[in-house]
Design an enzyme around this catalytic site. Structure first.
Site, mmCIF file in Angstrom:
data_model
loop_
_atom_site.group_PDB
_atom_site.id
_atom_site.type_symbol
_atom_site.label_atom_id
_atom_site.label_comp_id
_atom_site.label_asym_id
_atom_site.label_seq_id
_atom_site.Cartn_x
_atom_site.Cartn_y
_atom_site.Cartn_z
ATOM 1 N N TRP A 151 73.703 41.956 39.283
ATOM 2 C CA TRP A 151 73.150 43.001 38.263
ATOM 3 C C TRP A 151 72.928 44.403 39.142
ATOM 4 O O TRP A 151 74.069 44.814 39.638
ATOM 5 C CB TRP A 151 71.937 42.309 37.883
ATOM 6 C CG TRP A 151 71.973 41.481 36.829
ATOM 7 C CD1 TRP A 151 71.725 40.159 37.012
ATOM 8 C CD2 TRP A 151 72.746 41.550 35.578
ATOM 9 N NE1 TRP A 151 72.037 39.357 35.754
ATOM 10 C CE2 TRP A 151 72.799 40.243 34.930
ATOM 11 C CE3 TRP A 151 73.472 42.424 34.856
ATOM 12 C CZ2 TRP A 151 73.234 39.778 33.539
ATOM 13 C CZ3 TRP A 151 73.820 42.253 33.371
ATOM 14 C CH2 TRP A 151 73.806 40.649 33.007
ATOM 15 N N SER A 152 71.724 44.979 39.255
ATOM 16 C CA SER A 152 71.660 46.124 39.858
ATOM 17 C C SER A 152 71.697 46.247 41.495
ATOM 18 O O SER A 152 71.774 47.421 41.939
ATOM 19 C CB SER A 152 70.494 46.981 39.393
ATOM 20 O OG SER A 152 70.432 47.203 37.913
ATOM 21 N N VAL A 153 71.677 45.102 42.025
ATOM 22 C CA VAL A 153 72.275 45.406 43.354
ATOM 23 C C VAL A 153 73.476 46.100 43.607
ATOM 24 O O VAL A 153 73.917 46.676 44.677
ATOM 25 C CB VAL A 153 72.258 43.800 43.990
ATOM 26 C CG1 VAL A 153 72.859 44.010 45.623
ATOM 27 C CG2 VAL A 153 70.636 43.372 44.155
ATOM 28 N N LYS A 155 74.383 48.573 42.090
ATOM 29 C CA LYS A 155 73.974 50.283 42.338
ATOM 30 C C LYS A 155 73.903 50.541 43.690
ATOM 31 O O LYS A 155 74.385 51.604 44.151
ATOM 32 C CB LYS A 155 72.908 50.445 41.805
ATOM 33 C CG LYS A 155 72.606 50.501 40.089
ATOM 34 C CD LYS A 155 71.204 50.837 39.541
ATOM 35 C CE LYS A 155 71.346 50.991 38.096
ATOM 36 N NZ LYS A 155 71.505 49.427 37.291
ATOM 37 N N TYR A 259 64.164 55.306 36.404
ATOM 38 C CA TYR A 259 65.226 54.561 36.658
ATOM 39 C C TYR A 259 66.220 54.145 35.511
ATOM 40 O O TYR A 259 65.962 53.686 34.299
ATOM 41 C CB TYR A 259 64.720 53.025 37.006
ATOM 42 C CG TYR A 259 65.798 51.933 37.526
ATOM 43 C CD1 TYR A 259 66.389 51.887 38.706
ATOM 44 C CD2 TYR A 259 66.139 51.162 36.491
ATOM 45 C CE1 TYR A 259 67.428 51.084 39.037
ATOM 46 C CE2 TYR A 259 67.051 49.863 36.969
ATOM 47 C CZ TYR A 259 67.620 50.029 38.073
ATOM 48 O OH TYR A 259 68.557 49.308 38.737
#
Length: 433
Positions: A151-153, A155, A259
């Site tokens: 997921w947003s790791v 990013k 965010y």
């Protein structure tokens, strides 16, 4: 207002609803992967079958599907390259000491580190100090060789690459977004700089509230292909068609942190223009092929082949640990200077902590957000990469500590896990000093 037919698909397929205290969470032992028997048999029984439409719901489907994302969505390989595997050295005798570590959790509750892992629905966790593995544990039934969605790791990986390109002079952080992606000239990113996108202080008319069925994150999810859109859905069905439709927010760019995953999708678009490479190829060439990884990773794609730059990277736990250790060592790992030391130092500086408060993330007191990384500003200089449902990289430079965690928490928001994680990490750091 989004049509109710779309909401039905979204609630069933994309979002995990509920805020802290609003839902009763299942006993973690009752949703262990080895006991669920999901997708077992040929074909699986109806009540054990998962499809793209049920990838996220009902829970506990994510306990299986987060390790099997490429079976539901198109993907692009991030190859490990031809390097031999970098074997992570191990320090023996620490497992029980760490599992039994006690700390004070939310509402003054005394708990052990093992309870923290269990109650945050961890699929796998690995802890290192000074490059040696102290603790490695997987939920029973988890295949440790199967990549897990970050997921947003994701990013933070993309942000690291952008920061490296800035250091090389290939990307201008003060340039306007539209100078790289003119397709966004009439969008909410008009007038925003690359740095404001990196720090998520560009203001756009977009909400990202996972428990709100009318949030714009629903439209983003359908554009990315995270759930099948209804046949009569009139919205965008790919990311680069969707992003130009997002309008301007009410505030000036650069004032407040909020965010929004769409900022990282724009960043991915910019990096494609600057390098001429797909996001997967860029990660592979610049990072993954140099780490001595055990397994290939992969990136999930929308209908037109664009990676989910803000959410779609899938890797194994040990390979994520190799990446995190490279970051801790200021870019030097496995005989390579993977990224320059100044890149890591730039990220660790953090950003405006007052601007951070605009996001209302009270469960991260004192934090800032810099180049797609979360900076704690605590005395040890800890910094993190985080993703929904409990994904995390935690790096504490003062103690030489790296923790990587893959999870399938029933609720998306990091507000569920951070009240446990912050005191757990502080106690772990004190134990290892």
């Amino acid at each position: 207002m989004i049509k109710s037919t779309i909401l039905g698909v979204t609630l069933a397929s994309v979002l995990i609803s509920g805020q802290a205290g609003a839902v009763e969470l299942p006993d973690p032992a009752s949703v262990r992967t080895d006991r669920l028997q999901l997708m077992q048999g040929f074909p699986p029984a109806a009540d054990r079958q998962i499809t793209q439409a049920s990838f996220m719901r009902p829970y506990p489907n994510p306990r299986w599907s987060f390790h099997h994302a490429r079976e539901f969505f198109p993907s692009r390989r991030v190859a490990r390259g031809n390097e031999g595997v970098y074997v992570l050295p191990r320090a023996e005798g620490q497992e029980q000491r760490i599992a039994g570590l006690t700390f004070t959790g939310p509402e003054g509750r005394e708990m052990t580190f093992q309870q923290y892992l269990d109650e945050t629905y961890v699929d796998g966790v690995l802890i290192m100090q000074h490059g040696k593995v102290l603790f490695e544990q997987y939920q029973p039934g988890v295949d440790e060789s199967e990549p897990h969605i970050l997921w947003s790791v994701t990013k933070s990986v993309v942000g690291l690459l952008a920061t490296q390109l800035i250091a090389e002079g290939a990307l201008d952080p003060e340039a306007l977004v539209t100078s790289y992606v003119p397709e966004l000239a009439e969008s909410g990113w008009k007038g925003a700089t690359v740095q404001q996108v990196l720090n998520m202080t560009a203001d756009i008319d977009y909400s990202e509230v996972y428990a709100d069925r009318n949030s714009d994150v629903v439209k983003y999810s359908l554009a990315a292909g995270m759930a099948p859109a209804p046949q009569d859905y009139a919205g965008a069905r790919d990311l680069y068609s969707y992003l130009p439709t997002i309008g301007a927010g009410p505030d000036e760019h650069g004032v407040a942190f909020r965010y929004r995953t769409t900022h990282t999708e724009v960043l991915g678009w910019i990096l494609r223009r600057v390098t001429g490479l797909s996001t997967a190829a860029l990660i592979e060439q610049r990072i993954w092929s140099k780490l001595g990884a055990e397994q290939d990773g992969y990136m999930l794609l929308d209908a037109k082949g664009a990676e989910w730059a803000g959410a779609g990277f899938n890797v194994t736990l040990r390979d994520l640990a190799r990446f995190a250790e490279m970051v801790r060592l200021e870019g030097k790992f496995n005989g390579h200077q993977v990224v320059s030391p100044e890149v890591i130092r730039t990220i660790r500086e953090g950003a405006d902590r007052e601007a951070f408060k605009a996001a209302g993330r009270d469960y991260q007191p004192g934090y800032s957000y810099r180049n797609q990384w979360w900076i704690s500003h605590n005395p040890d200089g800890a910094f993190e990469a985080m993703g929904v449902h409990g994904q995390m990289i935690h790096i504490n430079p003062a103690v030489g500590l790296v923790m990587v965690r893959l999870s399938s928490h029933p609720i998306a928001s990091s507000g569920q896990t951070m009240p446990y994680t912050i005191p757990a990490m502080a106690a772990l750091a004190d134990l290892l000093r």
